[in-house]
Design an enzyme around this catalytic site. Structure first.
Site, PDB file in Angstrom:
ATOM      1  N   CYS A 111       0.722  -1.279  -0.151  1.00 27.97           N
ATOM      2  CA  CYS A 111       0.084   0.102  -0.095  1.00 27.97           C
ATOM      3  C   CYS A 111       0.909   1.341  -0.033  1.00 27.97           C
ATOM      4  O   CYS A 111       0.318   2.368  -0.165  1.00 27.97           O
ATOM      5  CB  CYS A 111      -0.719  -0.021   1.331  1.00 27.97           C
ATOM      6  SG  CYS A 111      -1.988  -1.534   1.174  1.00 27.97           S
ATOM      7  N   ASN A 134     -10.202  -0.594  -0.763  1.00 27.50           N
ATOM      8  CA  ASN A 134      -8.800  -0.374  -0.615  1.00 27.50           C
ATOM      9  C   ASN A 134      -8.213  -0.868  -1.875  1.00 27.50           C
ATOM     10  O   ASN A 134      -8.109  -1.946  -2.459  1.00 27.50           O
ATOM     11  CB  ASN A 134      -8.279  -1.192   0.536  1.00 27.50           C
ATOM     12  CG  ASN A 134      -6.723  -1.135   0.638  1.00 27.50           C
ATOM     13  OD1 ASN A 134      -5.988  -0.575   0.086  1.00 27.50           O
ATOM     14  ND2 ASN A 134      -6.382  -1.674   1.799  1.00 27.50           N
ATOM     15  N   HIS A 147      -3.866   7.000   2.539  1.00 29.28           N
ATOM     16  CA  HIS A 147      -4.143   5.752   2.054  1.00 29.28           C
ATOM     17  C   HIS A 147      -5.394   5.279   2.563  1.00 29.28           C
ATOM     18  O   HIS A 147      -5.686   5.508   3.756  1.00 29.28           O
ATOM     19  CB  HIS A 147      -2.953   4.465   2.348  1.00 29.28           C
ATOM     20  CG  HIS A 147      -3.344   3.194   2.012  1.00 29.28           C
ATOM     21  ND1 HIS A 147      -3.749   2.849   0.924  1.00 29.28           N
ATOM     22  CD2 HIS A 147      -3.697   2.177   2.810  1.00 29.28           C
ATOM     23  CE1 HIS A 147      -4.300   1.732   0.750  1.00 29.28           C
ATOM     24  NE2 HIS A 147      -3.900   1.082   2.106  1.00 29.28           N
TER      25      HIS A 147
HETATM   26  O1  UT7 Z   1      -4.142  -1.606   3.297  1.00 27.79           O
HETATM   27  C1  UT7 Z   1      -3.147  -1.904   4.312  1.00 27.79           C
HETATM   28  C2  UT7 Z   1      -3.153  -2.736   5.368  1.00 27.79           C
HETATM   29  N1  UT7 Z   1      -4.466  -3.230   5.746  1.00 27.79           N
HETATM   30  C3  UT7 Z   1      -5.207  -2.416   6.572  1.00 27.79           C
HETATM   31  O2  UT7 Z   1      -4.929  -1.417   7.117  1.00 27.79           O
HETATM   32  C4  UT7 Z   1      -6.311  -3.407   7.347  1.00 27.79           C
HETATM   33  C5  UT7 Z   1      -6.210  -3.148   8.809  1.00 27.79           C
HETATM   34  N2  UT7 Z   1      -7.271  -3.978   9.630  1.00 27.79           N
HETATM   35  C6  UT7 Z   1      -8.733  -3.593   9.410  1.00 27.79           C
HETATM   36  O3  UT7 Z   1      -9.218  -2.738   8.776  1.00 27.79           O
HETATM   37  C7  UT7 Z   1      -9.466  -4.303  10.320  1.00 27.79           C
HETATM   38  O4  UT7 Z   1      -8.799  -5.065  11.183  1.00 27.79           O
HETATM   39  C8  UT7 Z   1     -10.726  -5.387   9.538  1.00 27.79           C
HETATM   40  C9  UT7 Z   1     -11.588  -4.470   8.755  1.00 27.79           C
HETATM   41  C10 UT7 Z   1     -10.030  -6.250   8.652  1.00 27.79           C
HETATM   42  C11 UT7 Z   1     -11.609  -6.178  10.530  1.00 27.79           C
HETATM   43  O5  UT7 Z   1     -11.980  -5.451  11.666  1.00 27.79           O
HETATM   44  P1  UT7 Z   1     -11.781  -5.549  13.114  1.00 27.79           P
HETATM   45  O6  UT7 Z   1     -12.584  -4.635  14.034  1.00 27.79           O
HETATM   46  O7  UT7 Z   1     -10.354  -5.347  13.459  1.00 27.79           O
HETATM   47  O8  UT7 Z   1     -12.274  -6.996  13.296  1.00 27.79           O
HETATM   48  P2  UT7 Z   1     -11.795  -8.278  14.043  1.00 27.79           P
HETATM   49  O9  UT7 Z   1     -10.556  -8.996  12.737  1.00 27.79           O
HETATM   50  O10 UT7 Z   1     -11.220  -8.005  15.215  1.00 27.79           O
HETATM   51  O11 UT7 Z   1     -12.895  -9.266  14.061  1.00 27.79           O
HETATM   52  C12 UT7 Z   1     -13.957  -8.953  15.047  1.00 27.79           C
HETATM   53  C13 UT7 Z   1     -15.190 -10.109  14.543  1.00 27.79           C
HETATM   54  C14 UT7 Z   1     -14.552 -11.332  14.453  1.00 27.79           C
HETATM   55  O12 UT7 Z   1     -15.724 -12.274  15.178  1.00 27.79           O
HETATM   56  P3  UT7 Z   1     -15.707 -12.786  16.713  1.00 27.79           P
HETATM   57  O13 UT7 Z   1     -14.244 -13.646  16.742  1.00 27.79           O
HETATM   58  O14 UT7 Z   1     -15.588 -11.641  17.629  1.00 27.79           O
HETATM   59  O15 UT7 Z   1     -16.731 -13.479  16.928  1.00 27.79           O
HETATM   60  C15 UT7 Z   1     -14.563 -11.659  13.181  1.00 27.79           C
HETATM   61  O16 UT7 Z   1     -14.760 -13.007  12.822  1.00 27.79           O
HETATM   62  O17 UT7 Z   1     -15.711  -9.515  13.278  1.00 27.79           O
HETATM   63  C16 UT7 Z   1     -15.773 -10.890  12.639  1.00 27.79           C
HETATM   64  N3  UT7 Z   1     -15.556 -10.442  11.175  1.00 27.79           N
HETATM   65  C17 UT7 Z   1     -16.694 -10.347  10.343  1.00 27.79           C
HETATM   66  N4  UT7 Z   1     -18.208 -10.330  10.757  1.00 27.79           N
HETATM   67  C18 UT7 Z   1     -18.869  -9.624   9.701  1.00 27.79           C
HETATM   68  C19 UT7 Z   1     -14.605 -10.364  10.211  1.00 27.79           C
HETATM   69  N5  UT7 Z   1     -14.985  -9.952   9.176  1.00 27.79           N
HETATM   70  C20 UT7 Z   1     -16.158 -10.069   8.970  1.00 27.79           C
HETATM   71  C21 UT7 Z   1     -17.091  -9.612   8.084  1.00 27.79           C
HETATM   72  N6  UT7 Z   1     -18.534  -9.699   8.373  1.00 27.79           N
HETATM   73  N7  UT7 Z   1     -16.967  -9.369   6.961  1.00 27.79           N
END
Ligand code: UT7
Length: 319
Positions: free
Chosen positions: A115, A276, A246
């Site tokens: 990125c 993204n 970004h």
């Molecule tokens: O481009 C440069 C580098 N990339 C980034 O900067 C990305 C950085 N990360 C993020 O943007 C976020 O971490 C995400 C959007 C990818 C995820 O959001 P989060 O708030 O960090 O969620 P998480 O990974 O901690 O997951 C929380 C919950 C989990 O369920 P449990 O374990 O709490 O039951 C996941 O399984 O959300 C669940 N989950 C979803 N639920 C519905 C993960 N993806 C989804 C989804 N829909 N698409």
């Protein structure tokens, strides 16, 4: 005489096909509400089968050159930031050189910095101009990320998008690009990667990401890099007219804007409509805001980025 690099033209391209959150709800266990709340993304652009990183780059390059009032033969250097090149070799930049019909044998190469690819490419091209060795450079950020998406993985398939955008830089007596800052820390390279069949014979070639760990590192690192960039230039937060971040996640962008004390009206946002696009996201946002008249000649711009590697960086630019 001091040489500075000035941005004299921008251009972008997004594929026509759009995939919105409602469509994703039918593909994986997710919801429009979850995606909007956690990422700020409502839709993403998906390249057609016939499109490639170089074909999207060609459109962005021609639009950038038109905006600059220059022709392909004026280009003395091509640098493309991409992690999704058309081929392992040759570079996408040489394929673009052929597509543009450039016959002047100028150097053309890719920079792989996820990125941060556009900021890395900008930093390299700026140094060629600053050294006085060239006068005109074409700098592109372009990605075909959806080709690396596992459409059954809800934690990644909601995020990524395709596109290309770029800038034309020319030498000038006044800045222009005031400073660029690029960094890497390989100790976290396992947090986000896409394998290929050379390094990992048995892994499918899809993006893997520990999103939450990347998220926390992004917020802290971006906060530091914007501080360093201001301090390096002896500038105050109030000197910034526009933040062009970004576009990975609206929550990350809001945290950086808050750190800078910038109201969100001074932040160029595309994440909702574009998702993204990795290396393409900053030049896409820049191009939109120049073309719609928000960014005016003389404005002070701060670019910042963070991605897999880890890589991160920033640029302070007088437009
Ligand atoms: O481009 C440069 C580098 N990339 C980034 O900067 C990305 C950085 N990360 C993020 O943007 C976020 O971490 C995400 C959007 C990818 C995820 O959001 P989060 O708030 O960090 O969620 P998480 O990974 O901690 O997951 C929380 C919950 C989990 O369920 P449990 O374990 O709490 O039951 C996941 O399984 O959300 C669940 N989950 C979803 N639920 C519905 C993960 N993806 C989804 C989804 N829909 N698409």
């Amino acid at each position: 005489m001091t040489h500075y690099a000035r941005i004299v033209g921008t251009g972008g391209y997004l594929p026509e096909k759009v995939l919105d959150n409602a469509q994703l709800e039918k593909m994986v266990d997710t919801s429009d509400q979850w995606i909007l709340e956690r990422t700020g993304i409502a839709q993403r652009h998906i390249m057609a089968d016939h499109e490639t990183t170089s074909s999207m780059s060609e459109i962005a390059a021609r639009r950038s050159l038109d905006a600059a009032g220059l022709t392909p033969e004026d280009v003395e250097l091509i640098v493309i930031g991409t992690s999704t090149p058309d081929r392992f070799f040759p570079s996408t930049a040489t394929i673009l050189q052929q597509r543009l019909g450039i016959k002047n044998a100028c150097p053309a190469f890719d920079v792989s910095a996820t990125c941060s690819g556009f900021i890395y490419a900008l930093s390299v091209a700026e140094k060629f101009i600053k050294s006085g060795s060239i006068k005109t450079a074409l700098v592109i950020g372009a990605e075909s990320l959806t080709r690396l998406v596992d459409w059954t993985d809800r934690s990644t398939c909601i995020l990524f998008s395709d596109g290309a955008a770029g800038v034309v830089l020319t030498a000038d007596n006044t800045p222009g690009i005031i400073s660029t800052h690029i960094h890497s820390d390989g100790s976290h390279h396992e947090l986000m990667y896409a394998p290929n069949h050379i390094g990992e014979l048995d892994e499918p070639p899809y993006i893997k990401m520990k999103g939450n760990e990347v998220f926390k590192l992004a917020v802290n690192t971006l906060s530091d890099v914007v501080d360093q960039t201001l301090a390096h230039n002896d500038l105050q937060k109030s000197d910034i007219d526009w933040l062009i971040p970004h576009q990975a996640n609206l929550r990350i962008i809001k945290a950086t804007a808050k750190k800078l004390g910038l109201p969100m009206e001074r932040v160029i946002l595309t994440v909702r409509d574009q998702g993204n696009t990795s290396a393409a996201s900053i030049p896409l946002a820049l191009d939109i805001a120049i073309r719609d008249g928000r960014i005016q000649q003389g404005d002070m711009l701060l670019f910042e980025t963070f991605g897999a590697g880890l890589t991160w960086g920033s640029a302070m630019v007088r437009y």
